[in-house]
Design a protein around this motif. Structure first.
Motif, PDB file in Angstrom:
ATOM      1  N   GLY A 108     -36.398 117.539  44.915  1.00  0.00           N
ATOM      2  CA  GLY A 108     -37.377 117.097  45.903  1.00  0.00           C
ATOM      3  C   GLY A 108     -38.659 117.881  45.856  1.00  0.00           C
ATOM      4  N   ALA A 167     -37.450 108.496  45.778  1.00  0.00           N
ATOM      5  CA  ALA A 167     -36.887 108.689  47.113  1.00  0.00           C
ATOM      6  C   ALA A 167     -36.516 110.130  47.452  1.00  0.00           C
ATOM      7  CB  ALA A 167     -35.678 107.766  47.304  1.00  0.00           C
ATOM      8  N   ASP A 170     -40.532 114.279  48.883  1.00  0.00           N
ATOM      9  CA  ASP A 170     -41.311 113.974  50.083  1.00  0.00           C
ATOM     10  C   ASP A 170     -42.707 113.472  49.721  1.00  0.00           C
ATOM     11  OD1 ASP A 170     -39.467 114.413  52.047  1.00  0.00           O
ATOM     12  OD2 ASP A 170     -39.960 116.518  52.333  1.00  0.00           O
ATOM     13  N   SER A 194     -33.283 108.485  50.384  1.00  0.00           N
ATOM     14  CA  SER A 194     -33.821 109.835  50.535  1.00  0.00           C
ATOM     15  C   SER A 194     -32.848 110.722  51.308  1.00  0.00           C
ATOM     16  CB  SER A 194     -35.167 109.791  51.269  1.00  0.00           C
ATOM     17  OG  SER A 194     -34.969 109.587  52.662  1.00  0.00           O
ATOM     18  N   ARG A 284     -41.982 112.044  56.198  1.00  0.00           N
ATOM     19  CA  ARG A 284     -42.335 111.529  54.882  1.00  0.00           C
ATOM     20  C   ARG A 284     -43.119 110.241  55.132  1.00  0.00           C
ATOM     21  NH1 ARG A 284     -39.438 109.544  50.188  1.00  0.00           N
ATOM     22  NH2 ARG A 284     -40.914 109.590  48.448  1.00  0.00           N
TER      23      ARG A 284
END
Length: 473
Positions: A108, A167, A170, A194, A284
Protein backbone atom coordinates in the motif's frame (compact mmCIF):
# COMPACT_ATOMS: atom_id res chain seq x y z
CA UNK A 1 22.82 4.97 19.13
CA UNK A 2 21.66 1.39 18.43
CA UNK A 3 21.62 0.08 14.89
CA UNK A 4 19.95 -2.84 13.15
CA UNK A 5 20.73 -5.06 10.20
CA UNK A 6 18.35 -6.13 7.50
CA UNK A 7 17.99 -9.67 6.21
CA UNK A 8 20.51 -8.65 3.52
CA UNK A 9 23.13 -8.05 6.20
CA UNK A 10 23.28 -4.32 5.43
CA UNK A 11 23.47 -1.68 8.10
CA UNK A 12 20.15 0.17 8.19
CA UNK A 13 21.24 3.03 10.42
CA UNK A 14 19.56 4.23 13.63
CA UNK A 15 16.91 1.80 14.82
CA UNK A 16 13.35 3.07 14.70
CA UNK A 17 10.17 1.35 15.89
CA UNK A 18 9.42 0.58 12.24
CA UNK A 19 12.82 -1.05 11.77
CA UNK A 20 12.55 -3.00 15.02
CA UNK A 21 9.34 -4.76 13.93
CA UNK A 22 8.90 -4.58 10.15
CA UNK A 23 5.74 -6.06 8.74
CA UNK A 24 6.66 -9.27 6.96
CA UNK A 25 5.40 -9.40 3.40
CA UNK A 26 4.12 -12.18 1.20
CA UNK A 27 6.30 -14.14 -1.16
CA UNK A 28 5.66 -12.06 -4.32
CA UNK A 29 5.38 -8.33 -4.93
CA UNK A 30 4.56 -5.86 -7.70
CA UNK A 31 5.21 -2.22 -8.43
CA UNK A 32 2.38 -0.45 -10.27
CA UNK A 33 3.54 2.67 -12.14
CA UNK A 34 1.30 5.46 -13.47
CA UNK A 35 2.66 7.72 -16.20
CA UNK A 36 -0.09 9.93 -17.56
CA UNK A 37 -2.97 7.63 -18.52
CA UNK A 38 -0.66 4.62 -18.85
CA UNK A 39 -0.61 1.98 -16.13
CA UNK A 40 2.26 -0.52 -16.06
CA UNK A 41 2.65 -3.32 -13.54
CA UNK A 42 6.13 -4.69 -12.83
CA UNK A 43 6.53 -8.00 -10.96
CA UNK A 44 9.56 -7.87 -8.67
CA UNK A 45 12.10 -10.70 -8.58
CA UNK A 46 11.71 -13.33 -5.86
CA UNK A 47 15.13 -12.30 -4.58
CA UNK A 48 17.79 -9.80 -5.58
CA UNK A 49 17.99 -6.21 -6.81
CA UNK A 50 15.77 -4.28 -9.22
CA UNK A 51 16.88 -0.85 -10.46
CA UNK A 52 14.22 1.78 -11.13
CA UNK A 53 15.11 4.44 -13.67
CA UNK A 54 15.07 5.88 -17.16
CA UNK A 55 17.96 3.75 -18.40
CA UNK A 56 17.17 0.95 -20.89
CA UNK A 57 19.12 -1.34 -18.59
CA UNK A 58 16.85 -0.63 -15.62
CA UNK A 59 14.68 -3.55 -14.49
CA UNK A 60 11.79 -1.10 -14.03
CA UNK A 61 11.96 1.44 -16.84
CA UNK A 62 10.16 4.77 -16.44
CA UNK A 63 10.28 7.09 -19.46
CA UNK A 64 9.98 10.44 -17.71
CA UNK A 65 12.52 13.29 -18.04
CA UNK A 66 12.24 13.91 -14.29
CA UNK A 67 13.30 10.33 -13.47
CA UNK A 68 17.05 9.74 -13.30
CA UNK A 69 18.71 6.99 -15.34
CA UNK A 70 19.38 5.02 -12.16
CA UNK A 71 16.85 6.63 -9.84
CA UNK A 72 16.36 4.08 -7.04
CA UNK A 73 16.96 0.46 -6.11
CA UNK A 74 14.57 -2.17 -4.72
CA UNK A 75 16.32 -4.94 -2.79
CA UNK A 76 14.09 -7.99 -2.40
CA UNK A 77 14.56 -10.60 0.31
CA UNK A 78 12.43 -13.59 1.36
CA UNK A 79 9.87 -11.44 3.23
CA UNK A 80 11.19 -7.86 3.13
CA UNK A 81 11.64 -5.27 0.38
CA UNK A 82 13.91 -2.27 0.91
CA UNK A 83 13.95 0.92 -1.21
CA UNK A 84 17.06 3.08 -1.62
CA UNK A 85 17.36 6.33 -3.56
CA UNK A 86 20.46 6.35 -5.77
CA UNK A 87 21.19 10.07 -5.53
CA UNK A 88 18.47 10.99 -8.02
CA UNK A 89 18.17 14.61 -9.09
CA UNK A 90 14.47 14.95 -8.25
CA UNK A 91 14.32 12.62 -5.29
CA UNK A 92 12.20 9.69 -4.14
CA UNK A 93 9.26 9.97 -1.74
CA UNK A 94 7.36 7.31 0.18
CA UNK A 95 3.85 8.30 1.29
CA UNK A 96 4.78 11.95 0.71
CA UNK A 97 8.01 11.88 2.78
CA UNK A 98 11.37 12.47 1.13
CA UNK A 99 13.43 9.28 1.28
CA UNK A 100 16.66 9.60 3.22
CA UNK A 101 18.79 6.45 3.20
CA UNK A 102 16.95 3.12 3.14
CA UNK A 103 13.31 2.31 3.80
CA UNK A 104 11.51 -0.99 4.29
CA UNK A 105 8.29 -1.06 2.30
CA UNK A 106 4.88 -2.35 3.27
CA UNK A 107 1.93 -3.10 0.99
CA UNK A 108 0.00 0.00 0.00
CA UNK A 109 3.00 2.35 0.16
CA UNK A 110 2.83 5.14 -2.44
CA UNK A 111 6.21 5.92 -3.99
CA UNK A 112 7.08 8.99 -6.08
CA UNK A 113 10.06 8.79 -8.42
CA UNK A 114 10.40 12.42 -9.46
CA UNK A 115 7.01 13.23 -10.99
CA UNK A 116 5.94 9.58 -11.44
CA UNK A 117 3.69 7.80 -8.94
CA UNK A 118 3.88 4.10 -8.10
CA UNK A 119 2.27 1.75 -5.60
CA UNK A 120 3.88 -1.25 -3.88
CA UNK A 121 1.39 -4.15 -3.71
CA UNK A 122 1.22 -7.88 -3.21
CA UNK A 123 1.34 -10.05 -6.31
CA UNK A 124 -1.49 -12.56 -5.83
CA UNK A 125 -0.93 -14.26 -9.17
CA UNK A 126 -3.61 -16.83 -9.89
CA UNK A 127 -5.54 -15.85 -6.74
CA UNK A 128 -6.93 -12.69 -8.38
CA UNK A 129 -10.61 -12.17 -7.65
CA UNK A 130 -11.11 -10.94 -11.21
CA UNK A 131 -9.55 -14.05 -12.70
CA UNK A 132 -11.57 -16.45 -10.54
CA UNK A 133 -15.04 -15.08 -11.25
CA UNK A 134 -16.65 -16.60 -14.34
CA UNK A 135 -20.08 -16.32 -15.90
CA UNK A 136 -20.67 -18.81 -18.66
CA UNK A 137 -18.99 -18.55 -22.06
CA UNK A 138 -17.39 -15.18 -22.71
CA UNK A 139 -18.39 -13.45 -19.49
CA UNK A 140 -17.32 -12.96 -15.90
CA UNK A 141 -19.27 -12.14 -12.79
CA UNK A 142 -17.26 -10.10 -10.28
CA UNK A 143 -18.79 -9.99 -6.82
CA UNK A 144 -18.35 -6.66 -5.01
CA UNK A 145 -20.22 -7.22 -1.77
CA UNK A 146 -23.91 -6.62 -2.42
CA UNK A 147 -23.23 -5.54 -6.01
CA UNK A 148 -22.09 -7.50 -9.05
CA UNK A 149 -20.10 -6.38 -12.08
CA UNK A 150 -20.78 -8.33 -15.28
CA UNK A 151 -17.95 -8.03 -17.80
CA UNK A 152 -17.11 -9.77 -21.06
CA UNK A 153 -15.02 -7.30 -23.03
CA UNK A 154 -11.22 -7.58 -22.83
CA UNK A 155 -10.91 -3.86 -22.13
CA UNK A 156 -13.23 -4.14 -19.13
CA UNK A 157 -11.50 -7.26 -17.79
CA UNK A 158 -8.21 -5.39 -18.04
CA UNK A 159 -9.74 -2.35 -16.34
CA UNK A 160 -11.03 -4.36 -13.39
CA UNK A 161 -7.63 -6.00 -13.18
CA UNK A 162 -6.11 -2.51 -12.87
CA UNK A 163 -8.64 -1.60 -10.18
CA UNK A 164 -7.74 -4.70 -8.19
CA UNK A 165 -4.07 -3.74 -8.33
CA UNK A 166 -4.86 -0.17 -7.35
CA UNK A 167 -7.15 -1.08 -4.49
CA UNK A 168 -4.62 -1.96 -1.74
CA UNK A 169 -2.97 1.47 -1.94
CA UNK A 170 -4.37 4.80 -0.74
CA UNK A 171 -3.62 6.42 -4.09
CA UNK A 172 -6.32 8.86 -5.25
CA UNK A 173 -8.02 7.58 -8.40
CA UNK A 174 -9.87 9.60 -11.04
CA UNK A 175 -12.46 7.57 -12.96
CA UNK A 176 -13.41 9.03 -16.35
CA UNK A 177 -16.22 7.96 -18.62
CA UNK A 178 -19.50 8.94 -20.24
CA UNK A 179 -22.64 9.08 -18.15
CA UNK A 180 -23.97 5.61 -17.41
CA UNK A 181 -20.75 3.65 -18.07
CA UNK A 182 -20.41 2.30 -14.51
CA UNK A 183 -18.13 4.76 -12.71
CA UNK A 184 -19.83 4.15 -9.35
CA UNK A 185 -19.27 0.40 -9.71
CA UNK A 186 -15.58 1.01 -10.42
CA UNK A 187 -15.35 3.07 -7.22
CA UNK A 188 -17.07 0.27 -5.32
CA UNK A 189 -14.49 -2.22 -6.64
CA UNK A 190 -11.63 -0.02 -5.42
CA UNK A 191 -13.21 0.09 -1.98
CA UNK A 192 -14.23 -3.58 -1.81
CA UNK A 193 -10.75 -4.84 -2.69
CA UNK A 194 -9.00 -2.41 -0.33
CA UNK A 195 -7.94 -2.72 3.29
CA UNK A 196 -10.78 -0.26 4.02
CA UNK A 197 -13.51 -2.65 2.86
CA UNK A 198 -15.01 -3.03 6.35
CA UNK A 199 -15.23 0.75 6.77
CA UNK A 200 -17.80 3.02 5.08
CA UNK A 201 -17.94 3.84 1.39
CA UNK A 202 -19.53 7.31 1.26
CA UNK A 203 -20.83 8.41 -2.14
CA UNK A 204 -21.22 12.14 -2.74
CA UNK A 205 -22.92 13.34 -5.92
CA UNK A 206 -21.32 16.76 -6.35
CA UNK A 207 -23.79 17.70 -9.09
CA UNK A 208 -26.72 17.40 -6.67
CA UNK A 209 -25.15 19.55 -3.93
CA UNK A 210 -26.66 23.05 -3.90
CA UNK A 211 -23.81 25.57 -3.81
CA UNK A 212 -25.21 27.15 -0.64
CA UNK A 213 -25.14 23.80 1.19
CA UNK A 214 -22.08 22.14 -0.37
CA UNK A 215 -19.60 23.26 2.31
CA UNK A 216 -21.92 22.23 5.15
CA UNK A 217 -22.60 18.83 3.60
CA UNK A 218 -18.96 18.09 2.82
CA UNK A 219 -17.20 19.60 5.84
CA UNK A 220 -19.94 19.73 8.48
CA UNK A 221 -21.05 22.58 10.75
CA UNK A 222 -21.38 23.53 14.38
CA UNK A 223 -24.55 24.59 16.11
CA UNK A 224 -25.43 28.17 15.20
CA UNK A 225 -22.98 28.31 12.28
CA UNK A 226 -25.80 29.64 10.10
CA UNK A 227 -29.53 30.13 10.20
CA UNK A 228 -31.18 26.75 10.71
CA UNK A 229 -28.09 25.04 12.17
CA UNK A 230 -29.81 23.95 15.38
CA UNK A 231 -27.26 21.26 16.19
CA UNK A 232 -23.74 20.25 15.24
CA UNK A 233 -23.40 17.91 12.28
CA UNK A 234 -20.31 16.10 10.96
CA UNK A 235 -19.72 16.46 7.23
CA UNK A 236 -19.66 13.58 4.78
CA UNK A 237 -15.85 13.59 4.62
CA UNK A 238 -15.67 13.27 8.40
CA UNK A 239 -18.29 10.52 8.39
CA UNK A 240 -16.21 8.55 5.89
CA UNK A 241 -13.05 8.59 8.02
CA UNK A 242 -11.40 5.19 7.92
CA UNK A 243 -13.10 4.36 4.63
CA UNK A 244 -13.43 5.60 1.07
CA UNK A 245 -15.05 8.76 -0.30
CA UNK A 246 -16.47 8.60 -3.83
CA UNK A 247 -16.82 12.12 -5.25
CA UNK A 248 -19.09 11.61 -8.24
CA UNK A 249 -19.31 14.38 -10.87
CA UNK A 250 -16.43 16.22 -9.23
CA UNK A 251 -16.35 18.71 -12.11
CA UNK A 252 -19.60 20.30 -10.89
CA UNK A 253 -18.15 21.69 -7.65
CA UNK A 254 -17.89 25.47 -7.43
CA UNK A 255 -14.40 27.08 -7.39
CA UNK A 256 -14.80 28.06 -3.72
CA UNK A 257 -15.59 24.50 -2.65
CA UNK A 258 -12.80 23.16 -4.88
CA UNK A 259 -10.28 25.33 -2.99
CA UNK A 260 -11.46 24.16 0.42
CA UNK A 261 -11.58 20.52 -0.69
CA UNK A 262 -7.98 20.77 -1.90
CA UNK A 263 -6.83 22.03 1.51
CA UNK A 264 -8.66 19.18 3.24
CA UNK A 265 -7.15 16.54 0.96
CA UNK A 266 -3.64 17.93 1.37
CA UNK A 267 -3.79 18.24 5.17
CA UNK A 268 -6.16 15.32 5.82
CA UNK A 269 -7.86 17.60 8.33
CA UNK A 270 -11.31 19.16 8.16
CA UNK A 271 -12.78 22.18 9.92
CA UNK A 272 -16.53 22.38 10.35
CA UNK A 273 -18.32 25.61 9.49
CA UNK A 274 -18.50 27.81 12.58
CA UNK A 275 -15.52 26.08 14.24
CA UNK A 276 -11.77 26.66 14.50
CA UNK A 277 -11.03 23.09 15.59
CA UNK A 278 -9.39 20.86 13.00
CA UNK A 279 -10.40 17.21 12.93
CA UNK A 280 -8.07 14.60 11.45
CA UNK A 281 -9.64 12.36 8.83
CA UNK A 282 -8.31 9.17 7.25
CA UNK A 283 -9.91 8.77 3.83
CA UNK A 284 -9.12 7.27 0.46
CA UNK A 285 -10.50 9.44 -2.35
CA UNK A 286 -12.00 8.23 -5.61
CA UNK A 287 -13.41 10.90 -7.93
CA UNK A 288 -15.35 10.58 -11.17
CA UNK A 289 -16.67 12.77 -13.95
CA UNK A 290 -18.07 12.56 -17.46
CA UNK A 291 -16.51 15.93 -18.27
CA UNK A 292 -13.15 16.66 -19.86
CA UNK A 293 -11.49 18.06 -16.74
CA UNK A 294 -8.37 19.18 -18.60
CA UNK A 295 -10.54 21.39 -20.82
CA UNK A 296 -12.17 22.75 -17.64
CA UNK A 297 -8.71 23.42 -16.18
CA UNK A 298 -7.68 25.36 -19.31
CA UNK A 299 -10.94 27.33 -19.19
CA UNK A 300 -10.45 28.18 -15.50
CA UNK A 301 -13.49 26.19 -14.34
CA UNK A 302 -11.51 23.59 -12.43
CA UNK A 303 -8.39 23.99 -10.30
CA UNK A 304 -5.29 22.48 -11.86
CA UNK A 305 -3.76 21.59 -8.47
CA UNK A 306 -6.95 19.76 -7.43
CA UNK A 307 -6.99 17.93 -10.77
CA UNK A 308 -3.51 16.53 -10.15
CA UNK A 309 -4.30 15.79 -6.50
CA UNK A 310 -7.33 13.69 -7.51
CA UNK A 311 -5.74 12.10 -10.58
CA UNK A 312 -2.66 10.39 -9.15
CA UNK A 313 -4.04 7.41 -11.08
CA UNK A 314 -6.53 7.70 -13.94
CA UNK A 315 -8.79 4.97 -15.32
CA UNK A 316 -11.12 5.39 -18.29
CA UNK A 317 -14.33 3.44 -18.72
CA UNK A 318 -15.12 2.75 -22.39
CA UNK A 319 -18.68 3.45 -23.57
CA UNK A 320 -21.03 0.50 -24.05
CA UNK A 321 -20.91 0.88 -27.85
CA UNK A 322 -17.17 0.05 -27.63
CA UNK A 323 -17.77 -3.20 -25.70
CA UNK A 324 -20.60 -4.87 -27.58
CA UNK A 325 -19.80 -8.36 -26.31
CA UNK A 326 -21.29 -7.24 -23.01
CA UNK A 327 -24.62 -6.03 -24.39
CA UNK A 328 -26.45 -9.42 -24.51
CA UNK A 329 -24.88 -10.49 -21.21
CA UNK A 330 -26.02 -7.35 -19.43
CA UNK A 331 -29.41 -7.28 -21.14
CA UNK A 332 -30.29 -10.82 -20.03
CA UNK A 333 -29.15 -10.08 -16.47
CA UNK A 334 -31.21 -6.86 -16.27
CA UNK A 335 -34.35 -8.54 -17.65
CA UNK A 336 -33.93 -11.43 -15.21
CA UNK A 337 -33.51 -9.03 -12.29
CA UNK A 338 -36.59 -7.04 -13.26
CA UNK A 339 -38.63 -10.20 -13.79
CA UNK A 340 -37.75 -11.55 -10.35
CA UNK A 341 -38.45 -8.25 -8.63
CA UNK A 342 -41.97 -8.23 -10.08
CA UNK A 343 -42.56 -11.97 -9.67
CA UNK A 344 -43.12 -12.56 -13.39
CA UNK A 345 -42.55 -15.67 -15.48
CA UNK A 346 -39.51 -16.50 -17.65
CA UNK A 347 -38.63 -13.90 -20.29
CA UNK A 348 -35.95 -13.99 -22.98
CA UNK A 349 -34.88 -12.02 -26.06
CA UNK A 350 -35.71 -13.31 -29.52
CA UNK A 351 -32.74 -13.52 -31.90
CA UNK A 352 -33.97 -10.53 -33.98
CA UNK A 353 -34.28 -8.51 -30.74
CA UNK A 354 -30.71 -9.42 -29.79
CA UNK A 355 -29.53 -8.20 -33.19
CA UNK A 356 -31.39 -4.95 -32.59
CA UNK A 357 -29.70 -4.56 -29.19
CA UNK A 358 -26.33 -4.98 -30.89
CA UNK A 359 -27.12 -2.41 -33.59
CA UNK A 360 -28.24 0.34 -31.18
CA UNK A 361 -25.79 3.15 -30.36
CA UNK A 362 -26.62 3.18 -26.60
CA UNK A 363 -25.99 6.89 -26.01
CA UNK A 364 -27.01 6.42 -22.38
CA UNK A 365 -24.63 3.44 -22.01
CA UNK A 366 -25.27 0.75 -19.36
CA UNK A 367 -27.80 2.93 -17.54
CA UNK A 368 -29.93 3.22 -20.68
CA UNK A 369 -29.70 -0.54 -21.27
CA UNK A 370 -30.80 -1.24 -17.71
CA UNK A 371 -33.74 1.18 -18.04
CA UNK A 372 -34.90 -0.43 -21.27
CA UNK A 373 -34.59 -3.99 -19.96
CA UNK A 374 -36.32 -3.36 -16.64
CA UNK A 375 -39.20 -1.69 -18.47
CA UNK A 376 -39.51 -4.66 -20.81
CA UNK A 377 -39.46 -7.03 -17.84
CA UNK A 378 -42.40 -5.11 -16.37
CA UNK A 379 -44.54 -4.78 -19.51
CA UNK A 380 -43.91 -7.71 -21.87
CA UNK A 381 -46.41 -10.51 -21.19
CA UNK A 382 -45.12 -12.99 -23.77
CA UNK A 383 -42.20 -15.36 -23.13
CA UNK A 384 -39.87 -13.65 -25.62
CA UNK A 385 -39.18 -9.99 -26.38
CA UNK A 386 -39.84 -9.09 -30.01
CA UNK A 387 -38.03 -6.46 -32.12
CA UNK A 388 -41.26 -4.43 -32.21
CA UNK A 389 -41.48 -4.28 -28.41
CA UNK A 390 -37.81 -3.39 -28.15
CA UNK A 391 -37.87 -0.71 -30.85
CA UNK A 392 -40.54 1.20 -28.93
CA UNK A 393 -38.09 1.60 -26.05
CA UNK A 394 -34.89 2.62 -27.86
CA UNK A 395 -34.19 6.34 -27.82
CA UNK A 396 -32.30 7.69 -30.86
CA UNK A 397 -28.98 9.30 -29.92
CA UNK A 398 -30.14 12.71 -31.16
CA UNK A 399 -33.01 12.64 -28.63
CA UNK A 400 -30.72 12.32 -25.60
CA UNK A 401 -30.91 15.42 -23.44
CA UNK A 402 -34.64 16.03 -23.87
CA UNK A 403 -36.06 17.32 -20.60
CA UNK A 404 -38.13 14.25 -19.78
CA UNK A 405 -37.92 11.44 -17.30
CA UNK A 406 -35.48 8.57 -18.09
CA UNK A 407 -36.30 6.37 -21.06
CA UNK A 408 -37.46 3.43 -18.95
CA UNK A 409 -40.66 5.41 -18.34
CA UNK A 410 -41.74 5.10 -21.92
CA UNK A 411 -45.10 4.07 -23.28
CA UNK A 412 -45.43 2.09 -26.43
CA UNK A 413 -44.90 5.11 -28.69
CA UNK A 414 -42.27 7.82 -28.63
CA UNK A 415 -43.39 11.47 -28.57
CA UNK A 416 -44.12 13.00 -31.94
CA UNK A 417 -41.17 14.72 -33.58
CA UNK A 418 -41.89 18.42 -33.85
CA UNK A 419 -39.87 21.24 -35.39
CA UNK A 420 -37.51 22.79 -32.83
CA UNK A 421 -38.77 26.23 -33.81
CA UNK A 422 -42.23 25.38 -32.37
CA UNK A 423 -41.06 25.65 -28.74
CA UNK A 424 -44.50 25.63 -27.10
CA UNK A 425 -45.64 22.59 -29.06
CA UNK A 426 -42.43 20.77 -28.23
CA UNK A 427 -42.88 21.49 -24.51
CA UNK A 428 -46.47 20.22 -24.67
CA UNK A 429 -45.31 17.04 -26.39
CA UNK A 430 -42.62 16.45 -23.76
CA UNK A 431 -45.13 16.93 -20.94
CA UNK A 432 -47.51 14.46 -22.56
CA UNK A 433 -44.61 12.04 -23.13
CA UNK A 434 -43.66 12.26 -19.44
CA UNK A 435 -47.25 11.80 -18.24
CA UNK A 436 -47.68 8.68 -20.37
CA UNK A 437 -44.44 7.24 -19.01
CA UNK A 438 -45.56 7.77 -15.42
CA UNK A 439 -48.96 6.22 -16.09
CA UNK A 440 -47.33 3.26 -17.85
CA UNK A 441 -44.95 2.64 -14.93
CA UNK A 442 -47.81 2.81 -12.41
CA UNK A 443 -49.81 0.34 -14.46
CA UNK A 444 -46.81 -2.03 -14.67
CA UNK A 445 -46.39 -2.00 -10.86
CA UNK A 446 -50.06 -2.23 -9.97
CA UNK A 447 -50.19 1.37 -8.77
CA UNK A 448 -47.32 0.96 -6.26
CA UNK A 449 -45.63 4.37 -6.36
CA UNK A 450 -42.46 3.22 -4.61
CA UNK A 451 -41.92 0.40 -7.12
CA UNK A 452 -42.85 2.69 -10.01
CA UNK A 453 -40.26 5.26 -8.92
CA UNK A 454 -37.65 2.50 -8.66
CA UNK A 455 -38.61 1.22 -12.10
CA UNK A 456 -38.22 4.72 -13.53
CA UNK A 457 -34.87 5.24 -11.84
CA UNK A 458 -35.88 8.47 -10.08
CA UNK A 459 -36.07 9.36 -6.37
CA UNK A 460 -39.49 8.80 -4.82
CA UNK A 461 -39.78 12.50 -3.95
CA UNK A 462 -39.17 13.51 -7.60
CA UNK A 463 -41.66 10.91 -8.77
CA UNK A 464 -44.35 12.14 -6.36
CA UNK A 465 -43.79 15.75 -7.43
CA UNK A 466 -44.30 14.78 -11.07
CA UNK A 467 -47.39 12.71 -10.23
CA UNK A 468 -48.86 15.75 -8.49
CA UNK A 469 -47.85 18.11 -11.31
CA UNK A 470 -49.60 15.94 -13.91
CA UNK A 471 -52.66 15.39 -11.71
CA UNK A 472 -52.36 11.62 -11.82
CA UNK A 473 -54.49 9.95 -9.18
Amino acid sequence: MPTDKSEHGRLLGPTTPFMEAPKLLGARHRLIVWLGDTVTTWPLPAKGTAVVGRSPEAAIQIASPLVSRHHATLMVGPRLVMLTDQGSQNGTRVNGERLQGDRLLTYGDIISFGDVTAAFVEDKGEQSGVADATLGPGGREIQLGDRTALVADDAMLNLYGQLELLAPSDLSVLVLGETGTGKELAARALHFWSRRAKQPLVTINCASLPETLAESELFGHERGAFSGAFQAKPGLLETASGGTVFLDEIGDLSPAVQAKLLRVLEARRVTRLGSVQERTIDIRVVAATHRNLMDDVKAGRFREDLFYRLGAAVVRLPPLRARRREIPLLARAFVEGGRRMLGRGPLSFSEPALRMLDAHAWPGNVRELRNVCEYLAATVTESAISPQQLSQRLVPAEDVGAETLPSRLGPAAAPPRLPVRDASSLADANRQFERERIESALQATGGNKTKAARLLGVPLRTFMEKVKRHGIG
